[in-house]
Design an enzyme around this catalytic site. Structure first.
Site, short mmCIF file in Angstrom:
data_model
loop_
_atom_site.label_atom_id
_atom_site.label_comp_id
_atom_site.label_asym_id
_atom_site.label_seq_id
_atom_site.Cartn_x
_atom_site.Cartn_y
_atom_site.Cartn_z
N CYS A 1 98.63 -79.89 123.96
CA CYS A 1 98.05 -80.65 125.08
C CYS A 1 96.60 -81.06 124.84
CB CYS A 1 98.16 -79.84 126.37
SG CYS A 1 97.76 -78.11 126.18
N HIS B 1 93.11 -80.43 131.80
CA HIS B 1 92.23 -79.90 130.76
C HIS B 1 91.02 -80.83 130.63
CE1 HIS B 1 95.25 -77.12 129.72
NE2 HIS B 1 95.57 -77.52 128.51
#
Ligand code: A2P
Length: 342
Positions: free
Chosen positions: A130, A243
């Site tokens: 990710c 994130h």
């Protein structure tokens, strides 16, 4: 392709699997059947899809008969064992775990960056980590224009990247702390609520964590350029979804902050949010649920000749996992690389 593919979602009860089902529905992904698969624990459970309830079936060695496309997000050991079995059964696998990412026979793909790598797939395609995916979207246009020499990245990663149990752990710890009760740390080695953990995945012999080394190696494979130097520090923060990354880039050619803003403004999958005077910059609470990767705080690094600093935020469960997986599948169809037999 003469009929729509039969699609298995492996790990359909998990955080990423659930998001995959949502995205397949939202994007109206062509399918003749969707088969949710999970462990024996989940047999009998149902998952929602297009207003219907689909029965979860057990992921077994025989489960891939008649399946054309399998989207895996059921952990590394499950992918390691079952992805080759699925591929041998004639299925194309797009795998979200780290099991196949560095395998020379498996392309590692971000569709906006290296779709051409899909052309040499042999049945298993890997979805990058990710943190790497969002970094690639921001770096590729800069590398194409000015050649990146070195990247220093520090991540601020949400708990959803660890799965359902980690989301629950943060919720429970916050609740307990606010009511004066002692916390229990089970998923993470320390309390995550109101804390930052400078450890994601296990430590390696060189003192870096596996997550940090994934970012280094995956960047080189996706960009197809072993000369790019990357050094990373990965930190888990008490954020549920999204994130964030602080990124320092050194380039061969000079780029101004305005150049970078203009390059990223036209980059696919990227939205520039950069009006410091109005306190506009990307934040995980805004990126959650969105498809794009958001870039802001773009400024020149005044300590070197050709340097740029920026802040990159993306929904780790969507673009960082489920969405990228499904975009890979869509690109396979576009490039006529998903063979569906009658
Ligand atoms: P199950 O719910 O049956 O355990 P998360 O990343 O959110 O923890 O989700 C992990 C997903 O992977 C879940 O759907 C989980 O199914 C699935 N999974 C975990 N281990 C296995 C396994 N050995 N076989 C099949 N599915 C698995």
């Amino acid at each position: 392709m003469s009929r729509n593919p039969v699609v298995a979602v492996c790990g359909a009860t998990g955080a990423v699997g659930q998001e995959m089902l949502k995205i397949l529905e939202q994007r109206d992904f062509p399918h003749s059947e969707i088969i949710p698969m999970a462990s024996a624990r989940s047999v009998g459970k149902k998952v929602a899809f297009k207003g219907r309830e689909l029965k979860v079936v057990e992921l077994t060695e025989d489960a891939f008969e008649g399946v054309d496309l399998a989207l895996f997000s059921a952990g590394g050991s499950t992918s390691e064992k079952f992805a080759p079995i699925a591929a041998r059964a004639g299925c194309v696998v797009v795998d979200n775990s780290s099991a196949w990412r560095m395998d020379d026979n498996c392309p590692l793909v971000v569709p906006e960056v290296n779709p051409h790598d899909l052309d040499w797939h042999r049945g298993i395609i890997a979805n990058p980590n990710c943190s790497t995916i969002q970094l690639m979207l921001a770096l590729k246009p800069i590398h194409d224009e000015a050649r990146i020499k070195r990247v220093v990245v520090s991540t601020y990663q949400a708990v959803s990247g660890t799965g359902h149990k980690a989301v629950e752990e943060l919720e429970n710890q916050v609740r307990r702390l606010m009511s004066g009760q002692p916390v229990v740390a089970d998923v993470y080695p320390h309390q995550i609520a109101f804390n930052c953990l400078p450890q994601i995945d296990v430590f390696m012999d060189n003192g870096y964590t596996k997550e940090e080394m994934k970012m280094v190696k995956e960047t080189i494979k996706i960009m197809g350029d072993p000369s790019i130097k990357v050094t990373a520090t990965c930190v888990r923060v008490p954020v549920f979804y999204g994130h964030s990354e602080s990124v320092n880039i050194e380039t061969e050619e000079k780029l101004t902050a305005a150049d970078v803003r203009a390059l990223l403004a036209k980059a696919p999958g990227v939205t520039v949010l950069d009006i410091p005077g109005k306190k506009v910059y990307p934040m995980p609470i805004d990126a959650a649920g969105e498809d794009d990767t958001f870039v802001g705080r773009i400024r020149e690094d005044e300590t070197i000749a050709n340097g740029i600093n920026m802040w990159v935020v993306s929904d780790n469960v969507r673009k960082g996992a489920a969405l990228n997986t499904i975009q890979i599948a869509e690109t396979l169809i576009e490039r006529d690389l998903l063979r569906v037999s009658e």
